[in-house]
Every structure is written in C-alpha cells, then in structure tokens.
Design a protein around this motif. Sequence first.
Motif, PDB file in Angstrom:
ATOM      1  N   MET A 209      34.324  -4.570 -10.153  1.00 28.80           N
ATOM      2  CA  MET A 209      34.274  -3.841  -8.891  1.00 28.80           C
ATOM      3  C   MET A 209      33.109  -2.867  -8.960  1.00 28.80           C
ATOM      4  SD  MET A 209      36.921  -5.155  -7.413  1.00 28.80           S
ATOM      5  CE  MET A 209      37.216  -4.072  -6.018  1.00 28.80           C
ATOM      6  N   ASP A 210      32.269  -2.849  -7.926  1.00 32.01           N
ATOM      7  CA  ASP A 210      31.168  -1.892  -7.899  1.00 32.01           C
ATOM      8  C   ASP A 210      31.713  -0.466  -7.925  1.00 32.01           C
ATOM      9  OD1 ASP A 210      29.212  -3.776  -7.828  1.00 32.01           O
ATOM     10  OD2 ASP A 210      28.995  -3.770  -5.661  1.00 32.01           O
ATOM     11  N   LYS A 211      30.927   0.435  -8.528  1.00 32.06           N
ATOM     12  CA  LYS A 211      31.316   1.839  -8.508  1.00 32.06           C
ATOM     13  C   LYS A 211      31.308   2.382  -7.086  1.00 32.06           C
ATOM     14  CE  LYS A 211      29.715   2.904 -13.175  1.00 32.06           C
ATOM     15  NZ  LYS A 211      28.807   3.735 -14.003  1.00 32.06           N
ATOM     16  N   ALA A 212      30.551   1.758  -6.241  1.00 34.76           N
ATOM     17  CA  ALA A 212      30.520   2.164  -4.835  1.00 34.76           C
ATOM     18  C   ALA A 212      30.340   0.926  -3.970  1.00 34.76           C
ATOM     19  CB  ALA A 212      29.389   3.161  -4.576  1.00 34.76           C
ATOM     20  N   ILE A 213      30.794   1.042  -2.738  1.00 32.20           N
ATOM     21  CA  ILE A 213      30.669  -0.061  -1.796  1.00 32.20           C
ATOM     22  C   ILE A 213      29.255  -0.063  -1.225  1.00 32.20           C
ATOM     23  CG2 ILE A 213      31.576  -1.026   0.347  1.00 32.20           C
ATOM     24  CD1 ILE A 213      34.141   0.540  -0.212  1.00 32.20           C
ATOM     25  N   ASN A 214      28.676  -1.232  -1.113  1.00 30.31           N
ATOM     26  CA  ASN A 214      27.373  -1.346  -0.460  1.00 30.31           C
ATOM     27  C   ASN A 214      27.585  -1.396   1.046  1.00 30.31           C
ATOM     28  OD1 ASN A 214      25.724  -1.366  -2.716  1.00 30.31           O
ATOM     29  ND2 ASN A 214      26.054  -3.533  -3.064  1.00 30.31           N
ATOM     30  N   GLN A 215      26.935  -0.505   1.750  1.00 29.90           N
ATOM     31  CA  GLN A 215      27.074  -0.500   3.199  1.00 29.90           C
ATOM     32  C   GLN A 215      25.689  -0.393   3.838  1.00 29.90           C
ATOM     33  OE1 GLN A 215      30.295   0.653   6.090  1.00 29.90           O
ATOM     34  NE2 GLN A 215      29.481   2.629   5.526  1.00 29.90           N
ATOM     35  N   PHE A 216      25.467  -1.185   4.868  1.00 33.75           N
ATOM     36  CA  PHE A 216      24.184  -1.237   5.553  1.00 33.75           C
ATOM     37  C   PHE A 216      24.374  -0.829   7.010  1.00 33.75           C
ATOM     38  CE2 PHE A 216      24.474  -4.536   2.361  1.00 33.75           C
ATOM     39  CZ  PHE A 216      23.332  -4.359   1.597  1.00 33.75           C
TER      40      PHE A 216
END
Length: 536
Positions: A209-216
């Motif tokens: 799981m990424d340490k943070a969510i990628n958001q665009f």
Amino acid sequence: MRHNSKTWLGVFLALFFAVAMVVLQTPGTASALEDGPDDAADTPDWDPTVDNGIATFTNLNPGDKVTMYQIGRTKLDTSNRLYTRWVDPDDKDQETPEGSTIYGCEVQTWIDAASNEDTSVLEELSNVISGKANDFLGKLPNFSSTGVVADGVLTVENLPAGLYYTVIDNSDNATYVYQNLITAVIPQPDNKGHWHQPKGGSGPKRTQMDKAINQFVSDKAAGPFDQNVVDTVGRDQTAYFQTTAMIPRYVGTDKDLNSRTLSFTIQYPNDTKETPGKIEIQDNSFAIKSNGEDVKDLLKIQDNKEANPGVITISPDEGKMAEFLKKAQGKPIAITYQGMVGEKVAPGTKMVVPISQTFSKNSYGIDPEKDIMTIDSTGTGKDKKPIQAEINEYGLKVKKVSVKDPSALLEGAVFDLYRAKSDGTKEDNPVTTVTTTTEHGYSATIPALGLGTYYLVETKTPAGFIAPTDDTKVTLTTEGMDNSVLTQTIANTPNNTPDQKILPTTGGPGTIALTVIGVGLMVAALVWIVRSRRHE
C-alpha cells in the motif's frame, strides 16, 4: 602337558561366557529411531521435551515484527511417528482430541492441504483457522521475534514443534498488508528415521500500500489524467479528479472477505469563513474501475450533505465486499469524479480536496483498533506524482497600448481567451470574452484561471489602429506575477503609419514597372508618328 591344555580350555570358556553376558545385557536395535545417522555427532537428536524449534521468514521489511501463536502441538507416538493435535485454548498445556474442529477444521485437513501444496485450499483454510485463532489469542502460547530484519529475513527461536497462527506487524510502517499465515514448525527427518531440530517459516504474500494516495486534478475530462495534470482550475469551472490506490489482497471464504474493512473518504471545502468559496462534488460523475473493469455497481457512494456536509464516503455495498474483493484485491483502483469550483473563489486562493483510504491491515489482528489502517493524500507517494489536489486561482490582466507611445493606454479592444490544447493549438471555444475599458485603467482582468498556456485573440481593435495578424500566446506560471495576476501588454500600430499601407506609393517595384511600360508606349507612339510623316 595335559594340565596346560585344561588350563587354556578353562580360560577360553570363561572368556566366551563373559562376552555372552555382555551381549545379552545390550538393548536391541529394532526401532529405526535408535539407528543414528552417520553424522549423528554433528546433528543431535530432537528431544520432544526441549523447545528448540526455529522459524525463518523472508520477504519482510525493516521494522517488521513477527508474533507466533501456537495452535497445534506436534509429538512422537510409540512407533516414532509424528502426530499433531490442536492446542486446547481453555488449557494451553493440553491438546484437543483427534478430529477436533475447534479452529474451524480438523488439523489433519490443513496438514493434507500443505502436503499436497494445494495453494487455493491452503489459503482458504488459513483464513478460517486464523479467524478462529483470533478469538483465543489471549489464551494461546505466543512467541515473538527479538531481532531486527536483515536483508528481508527475520527468525523466531525456541519454538515447540507444532502449528502457529502468525501475525506480522510494523508499528512504524503499516502500509504492507500481509495475508493470514499458518506456519508449521516440524522436526526434520534424516534417512535413518532420526528426527532433528524443528524448522519452519515462509515468505509471506503481501500487498504494498502506498504511504499516500496518488491524486490528480485536471481541467480536462478526456485523455489520460497523468498527461493533463494541473494544479489550478478557474473560478466557476469544472475540476476533474482522479484518485489511484491499491486494494489489499485477502484470500478466504465469502464470510471471511465480508468481515474486512475498506472505504474511501473525500472531504471537500464548503463556504466557511476560513474557506471563501467551495467545490461542489457532483455525485453522478463518479466512475470507479479496477484495472479497467467497472466495479462501481458493487460500491455505494454516500454524500449526506445535511448530517455531514463536505464528506463523501465510498465503500462496498452491503453484502458485496466479498464480490468486490474477488475482482479488485491486489490491484490498483481508479476513482474519477468532478466538481464545480465556486464563484466566490478569489485569485490566489488555495483549496485542497483530500481523500483517505481505510482498510484492514491483516485479515485478523491482535487489537481491532490497531488492525485498521488509514492513509491519505497528504503524504509522499513512492512515484512522486502529484498526490494532493490543490486548486489555486490566478488572474490575467490585458493592457492595450500604442506602438508609437507605450504609455498611451487604449480602450475598446475586445479579446477572446482560448486554452491551448496538448498539441499547442487553441481549443475550439473561448473560455471568456473581455473588453479593455477606462473603468479598469484601460485594461481587462480575467480572474480564476489555471496555470498553463492560453491564446488571446483580438476580435475588435480600438478606432484608428490596425489589428494584429497573429494571436497572442500567454503562459501562466507562478513567476512574474503580482498578487497572483500576470499582466500581458499588447501593442497596436496606428493605421496612418506609411509602412502599413496596403499598396506602395513611391519607389516600389509596382511603380517602376508601370513607369517603364508607360515610357515604352510613349516612345513607340513617337516612332510611329515620325515614320508616318516621312511617308507623306
């Protein structure tokens, strides 16, 4: 001589009986267990009363800790064969009778699946056993790793032979979700039927799981988001968001999968004193796909504007968690949606739309509260992509002046503003139309624009001036701005400038050509007249 013969005979008989007595007093060797291997001195026997087992785990991360709960105990029977019984949770020093299903199945069922290397059955049984074991954790013997992970490897020592429910946890980094794990620590045989130190372990499967969510955030609905990423959009414009995250992998029965926790929460700003303006998320704009496959019909999207304004929750619909996980677990998920930026947003205002993901770290854990992990879009993603959706508004100020006198500001110029396409050309329809007026200092200001490239097209020119032949390209960046507003000056040429006439008046190639032709005609006419007179 006879005396000597009798003496030797007596000595021989005495020796014979002594040897016979030694042989008769030596234990038999019928059992294979008593046949030691050639290297018996280097490989000591396993003593069932000594807890000297060892479990080795690979594929781990720095900071991981392994805790093993003994659920099965392995012993030797009178025929030198191993047998395993479930540990009685009500009396951890005792075993349950053969055939007990106190942990969801008979112990022999799990052993057979492990022996046959039937992965799917083994994973399903492991989840069933883990669920039952989780109910008895406070009663079971437990053993923890004492060292640190080195090269991805960690060991747990001094283990009694048997089966263990294994939990892997990391207090510093819970972004790895490990599958339920049943570990067998079993005595090792040699070719002489001799048992040695119990060993076990594995390389557990996990989901990163990424340490943070990628958001665009984008100002375009079409095309790949990672090619149209912007960090600003305009006031009263539509912003398009895309969130990418991982779905943990849990393998088990439908009942097991339905017990997991998984949800996404979007928080968007409303009109408040702290946040002037708002973003209105459009509920019907959501598209949710797992590896390109539509999974929106398995999810519920809740936006309770009255009870909890500014919060949208996305989670599997009731009874559909198992179906959703079977399609999406271990895969990336893309959540796409859009919202309208409020009219009250002033240039330079920053607004953030954070999103968080809550999920079960493991199928079952020691502490239900610690077993739930939340990550959000405010950290640093492993691929360094934009993970925080910021909306930061900028303005463009257009000034119209004369080429002859840049200090002379002009009014009445009308401009259409177009965004630039990805190929550098302007879009088909303008963003807005503005006019330079004296009211605004002979200029026009366009507020709430996103960073990027635009084209100013002059559709009406001030009286007495010539319209430019080319569009004016403007690139908005954070540099060169005054209070988040970029000033673009466009100069026009007065229409009475000599070199701006459509046709030349003197000295041009057209005048010379006409003069030559005229002179030629005059000479020809004169020659004709002279000849005519001579003939007369």
